[in-house]
Motif scaffolding. Structure first.
Motif, PDB file in Angstrom:
ATOM      1  N   THR A 246      -5.108  -0.314  -5.361  1.00 44.49           N
ATOM      2  CA  THR A 246      -5.026   0.654  -6.461  1.00 44.49           C
ATOM      3  C   THR A 246      -6.361   1.346  -6.706  1.00 44.49           C
ATOM      4  O   THR A 246      -6.414   2.549  -6.974  1.00 44.49           O
ATOM      5  N   SER A 247      -7.463   0.576  -6.588  1.00 41.31           N
ATOM      6  CA  SER A 247      -8.790   1.127  -6.849  1.00 41.31           C
ATOM      7  C   SER A 247      -9.313   1.982  -5.704  1.00 41.31           C
ATOM      8  O   SER A 247     -10.315   2.687  -5.852  1.00 41.31           O
TER       9      SER A 247
ATOM     10  N   THR B  66      -5.305  -9.529  -8.058  1.00 42.49           N
ATOM     11  CA  THR B  66      -6.649  -9.136  -7.631  1.00 42.49           C
ATOM     12  C   THR B  66      -6.591  -8.390  -6.308  1.00 42.49           C
ATOM     13  O   THR B  66      -7.245  -7.353  -6.122  1.00 42.49           O
ATOM     14  N   ARG B  67      -5.808  -8.900  -5.384  1.00 46.80           N
ATOM     15  CA  ARG B  67      -5.720  -8.275  -4.064  1.00 46.80           C
ATOM     16  C   ARG B  67      -5.026  -6.911  -4.134  1.00 46.80           C
ATOM     17  O   ARG B  67      -5.470  -5.950  -3.512  1.00 46.80           O
ATOM     18  N   LEU B  68      -3.956  -6.843  -4.885  1.00 50.49           N
ATOM     19  CA  LEU B  68      -3.254  -5.568  -5.039  1.00 50.49           C
ATOM     20  C   LEU B  68      -4.141  -4.541  -5.732  1.00 50.49           C
ATOM     21  O   LEU B  68      -4.078  -3.337  -5.438  1.00 50.49           O
ATOM     22  N   GLY B  69      -4.986  -5.006  -6.644  1.00 49.80           N
ATOM     23  CA  GLY B  69      -5.893  -4.109  -7.357  1.00 49.80           C
ATOM     24  C   GLY B  69      -6.898  -3.427  -6.447  1.00 49.80           C
ATOM     25  O   GLY B  69      -7.381  -2.329  -6.752  1.00 49.80           O
TER      26      GLY B  69
ATOM     27  N   GLY C  44       0.835  -1.186   0.000  1.00 51.84           N
ATOM     28  CA  GLY C  44       0.000   0.000   0.000  1.00 51.84           C
ATOM     29  C   GLY C  44       0.872   1.239   0.000  1.00 51.84           C
ATOM     30  O   GLY C  44       2.088   1.161  -0.197  1.00 51.84           O
ATOM     31  N   PRO C  45       0.293   2.395   0.276  1.00 47.77           N
ATOM     32  CA  PRO C  45       1.045   3.652   0.180  1.00 47.77           C
ATOM     33  C   PRO C  45       1.867   3.995   1.415  1.00 47.77           C
ATOM     34  O   PRO C  45       2.667   4.927   1.376  1.00 47.77           O
TER      35      PRO C  45
ATOM     36  N   ASP D 113      -7.102   0.268   1.916  1.00 49.62           N
ATOM     37  CA  ASP D 113      -5.922   1.110   2.140  1.00 49.62           C
ATOM     38  C   ASP D 113      -4.634   0.317   2.006  1.00 49.62           C
ATOM     39  O   ASP D 113      -3.579   0.884   1.689  1.00 49.62           O
ATOM     40  N   ALA D 114      -4.690  -0.992   2.255  1.00 48.82           N
ATOM     41  CA  ALA D 114      -3.508  -1.851   2.156  1.00 48.82           C
ATOM     42  C   ALA D 114      -3.957  -3.303   2.165  1.00 48.82           C
ATOM     43  O   ALA D 114      -5.097  -3.614   2.555  1.00 48.82           O
TER      44      ALA D 114
END
Length: 305
Positions: A158-159, A152-155, A110-111, A163-164
């Motif tokens: 991104t969407s 899919t999970r990382l998306g 995440g960020p 948050d993570a």
């Protein structure tokens, strides 16, 4: 066996993660034995179901279809993520090799790092073990159950849906997605799943020639570590649906094992350590698990997440 023989048929799940790690094994085996290997894709129950892993029964849902192909003679050997394997023996199946382990730690994608996520941040994971340990670290988080492959999970991050997310660092390495990692959790923060970061090579037990061939990629240190970890799981009679973390590391011919069980809300945990000679890995794991049970680990495992 030589390069002139028919290629060995390696059974693998069809996901990017599975085929990538299976190809790594195929390449290593070919390099060390001179034997050609071809991948054979297999669809498992875990690949077609939309239920969460714990709801499907935990360990085994990614394994049984591959084992069926082995027993039927449709593939010669199979590669699994070791953490997916049930701890009990399978009739007619041999665990022939555990290659050198990759990094077993969990990673936050995440960020921002965990400490820097805003209060009430939504963090996704499909693992009750990670749920419990995340709640122990940050009780204010909203931990969201998710499933699907790594993309899919990382998306979902991104969407903006989450948050993570927390994923295995080894898997992210294999598929080339380390740029998504904000933080790698040390075992002191979050103990990995038993066998995480490790691969398992299985074949039919009566194929003694193949058992011997596959040993070319076996790593004794990895085998000792994961044996201790999986013995803890077996004695606790737990699987993917239980919040159990274990981690064993070999230092100077001594195996050091740590294991924990965390309550579903993250407020209580039992965390113990043990050490001994790697040749006694199973005993080390068994004794540690029994000590955990004496302290009430079974009651913590039975609580909902």
């Amino acid at each position: 066996m030589t390069t002139g023989d028919a290629p060995l048929r390696l059974g693998t799940r069809k996901s990017l993660m599975a085929t990538t790690q299976s190809q790594l094994v195929a390449d290593a085996l070919s390099q060390r034995t001179g034997h050609a290997v071809e991948l054979v894709g297999v669809t498992t129950q875990g690949d077609v179901s939309k239920a969460l892993l714990a709801q499907m029964g935990g360990t085994g849902v990614f394994v049984s279809a591959l084992r069926d192909r082995l027993l039927d003679g449709e593939v010669d050997f199979a590669v699994h993520s070791l953490k997916d394997l049930p701890t009990g023996p399978a009739a007619g199946i041999a665990l022939a090799a555990t290659p050198r382990r990759d990094d077993p730690r969990d990673a936050l994608c995440g960020p921002a790092k965990l400490a820097d996520l805003p209060r009430g941040a939504r963090v996704g994971t499909g693992s009750p073990r990670r749920v419990a340990q995340l709640r122990a670290l940050r009780p204010d988080l909203e931990v969201v159950p998710i499933r699907g492959n790594a993309d899919t999970r990382l998306g979902k991050v991104t969407s903006g849906e989450l948050d993570a997310v927390v994923l295995a660092y080894a898997g992210l390495t294999r598929i080339g997605r380390l740029e998504e990692v904000a933080e790698v959790f040390e075992p002191e923060q979050m103990l990995p799943a038993p066998g995480q970061g490790s691969l398992a090579l299985e074949c039919r037990a009566d194929r003694t020639d193949l058992v011997e061939l596959l040993r070319a990629v076996d790593d004794a240190g990895t085998r000792a570590a994961v044996t201790a970890e999986r013995t803890v799981l077996a004695v606790l009679e737990a699987g993917c649906s239980a919040p159990v973390g274990t981690y064993a590391v070999l230092n100077d011919e001594e195996l050091h094992l740590t294991a924990n069980v965390v309550s579903g809300d993250g407020t209580r945990q039992i965390r113990l350590t043990a050490s001994g000679h790697p040749a006694e890995a199973e005993r080390i794991g068994r004794d540690l698990a029994r000590r955990m049970l004496d302290q009430g680990a079974d009651q913590l495992m039975g609580e909902p997440t």
